[in-house]
Design a protein around this motif. Structure first.
Motif, PDB file in Angstrom:
ATOM      1  N   ASP A  99      36.158  39.692 -32.280  1.00 15.81           N
ATOM      2  CA  ASP A  99      34.840  39.652 -31.655  1.00 15.81           C
ATOM      3  C   ASP A  99      35.022  40.148 -30.225  1.00 15.81           C
ATOM      4  O   ASP A  99      35.522  39.421 -29.359  1.00 15.81           O
ATOM      5  CB  ASP A  99      34.271  38.229 -31.676  1.00 15.81           C
ATOM      6  N   TYR A 100      34.660  41.407 -29.990  1.00 13.11           N
ATOM      7  CA  TYR A 100      34.893  42.010 -28.674  1.00 13.11           C
ATOM      8  C   TYR A 100      33.962  41.444 -27.606  1.00 13.11           C
ATOM      9  O   TYR A 100      34.299  41.441 -26.416  1.00 13.11           O
ATOM     10  CB  TYR A 100      34.743  43.529 -28.756  1.00 13.11           C
ATOM     11  N   ASP A 101      32.779  40.957 -28.027  1.00 13.31           N
ATOM     12  CA  ASP A 101      31.860  40.362 -27.044  1.00 13.31           C
ATOM     13  C   ASP A 101      32.463  39.099 -26.434  1.00 13.31           C
ATOM     14  O   ASP A 101      32.348  38.849 -25.227  1.00 13.31           O
ATOM     15  CB  ASP A 101      30.515  40.038 -27.694  1.00 13.31           C
ATOM     16  N   VAL A 102      33.096  38.300 -27.291  1.00 11.79           N
ATOM     17  CA  VAL A 102      33.732  37.062 -26.820  1.00 11.79           C
ATOM     18  C   VAL A 102      35.175  37.325 -26.377  1.00 11.79           C
ATOM     19  O   VAL A 102      35.745  36.588 -25.579  1.00 11.79           O
ATOM     20  CB  VAL A 102      33.684  35.983 -27.934  1.00 11.79           C
ATOM     21  N   GLY A 103      35.774  38.397 -26.938  1.00  8.37           N
ATOM     22  CA  GLY A 103      37.145  38.746 -26.582  1.00  8.37           C
ATOM     23  C   GLY A 103      38.193  37.934 -27.308  1.00  8.37           C
ATOM     24  O   GLY A 103      39.221  37.561 -26.725  1.00  8.37           O
ATOM     25  N   THR A 104      37.927  37.622 -28.598  1.00  2.00           N
ATOM     26  CA  THR A 104      38.858  36.785 -29.357  1.00  2.00           C
ATOM     27  C   THR A 104      39.201  37.411 -30.708  1.00  2.00           C
ATOM     28  O   THR A 104      38.521  38.324 -31.187  1.00  2.00           O
ATOM     29  CB  THR A 104      38.273  35.378 -29.612  1.00  2.00           C
ATOM     30  N   ALA A 105      40.261  36.886 -31.320  1.00  2.00           N
ATOM     31  CA  ALA A 105      40.697  37.307 -32.652  1.00  2.00           C
ATOM     32  C   ALA A 105      40.978  36.074 -33.491  1.00  2.00           C
ATOM     33  O   ALA A 105      41.410  35.028 -32.966  1.00  2.00           O
ATOM     34  CB  ALA A 105      41.953  38.170 -32.551  1.00  2.00           C
TER      35      ALA A 105
END
Length: 325
Positions: free
Chosen positions: A162-168
């Protein structure tokens, strides 16, 4: 939980044993009319790296990924090796049959290779000559392409970031109990410059039994993070017995992380053994879900939201993970 950084998988890893090519149908790849098999001789590279003192980790059956910067932010990259076109491949194979040293073959990188997206980059440590990357001994140039949300070819890769949140979405040993796995949302910045394996429903026939066609599940597993307990010593016959008889031997293979930074591996196909053969070890391990935050943080239809709804839930084994309808 801070992840220990081990050897990054940017190149093909050599086998712990010397290998030979047999002219028979591959057990691993469809339509490949040869297979690479291990001999009983330990590879000098492994001997020099003191492999019997190395850390043995599980070789996972998925597709290789990399986290690195793209357009100024940490991004997931998918593996894409640049391969020769048919005329060049034909010339290369003819050369291989007639010569023993592949380095004698002369490539024209601008003309001999299939096109790749403009965003493609060569993998780390790929050698260059006159500004062009040099193919490896297999005639491939290992590389990466960024996983962008609108690329359907990499939709399963996209589902775990999730690039908006910056997590994997990452699968790793639990911070509380190493025998238990955890699924958690990890900041991409925390795993930057690491390589990971994408496993799941639509990857490599899903040997770990994750999810279903209706509710697919995919996860990233950092390379080297799943340790093998009580591995066999590096001896061909002992390893064969370990793969077939030990409860810990239900793995696709082993990757040894040596103290000098070298990586060596062996997989069951090298030794003429089936994979999968029964339920893999990873699929049988208990797993706790630790994906917290706020409901509004993720898209309502995302894999992150599905795991968020299971936050705190402990499953008896990884292959039992499922979402409520």
């Amino acid at each position: 939980m801070k992840m220990r950084r081990l050897g990054s998988v940017q190149q093909k890893i050599p086998c712990v044993f010397l290998t030979e090519v047999k002219e028979e149908a591959s057990r691993k790849r469809d339509r490949q009319q040869f297979q690479v098999v291990a001999t009983e001789n330990v590879n000098p590279v492994a001997v020099e790296a003191n492999v019997n003192c190395a850390r043995a980790t599980e070789k996972l059956d998925g597709t290789c990924c990399y986290v690195g910067l793209y357009q100024g932010q940490p991004y997931l990259w998918a593996r894409l090796d640049r391969r020769p076109n048919k005329p060049a491949e034909k010339r290369f194979k003819k050369h291989q049959r007639s010569q023993t040293n592949y380095k004698d073959f002369v490539w024209n990188v601008e003309e001999d290779f299939k096109s790749v997206p403009e965003t493609w980059i060569p993998a780390h440590r790929v050698k260059h000559h006159d500004g062009h990357p040099i193919p490896d001994e297999h005639g491939h140039i290992p590389g990466w392409v960024p996983v962008e949300n609108n690329n359907k070819q990499y939709c399963w890769h996209s589902s775990v970031v999730d690039y908006d949140v910056g997590t994997a979405l990452v699968l790793r040993p639990s911070s509380d109990e190493e025998d238990v796995l955890e699924v958690t949302a990890v900041p991409l910045a925390e795993i930057q410059e690491q390589t990971l394996e994408l496993i799941g429903t639509n990857v490599n026939g899903n040997p770990y039994g994750l999810g279903s066609k209706k509710q697919p599940i995919h996860l990233l597993v950092p390379h080297g993070i799943i340790s093998i307990r009580n591995p066999s010593s590096v001896d061909f016959q002992q390893l064969c017995s370990w793969f077939q008889e030990s409860p810990e031997g239900q793995v696709e293979g082993i990757v040894w992380h040596c103290d000098n930074g070298s990586l060596v591996k062996v997989h069951r196909h090298h030794m003429g053994l089936r994979w999968p053969d029964g339920d893999p070890c990873l699929a049988r391990r208990p797993v706790v879900i630790r994906v917290d935050g706020t409901v509004d943080a993720y898209n309502s239809k995302s894999l992150f939201t599905s795991f968020f709804k299971l936050n705190g839930h402990l499953f008896r084994q990884l292959q039992d993970v499922q979402f409520e309808s």
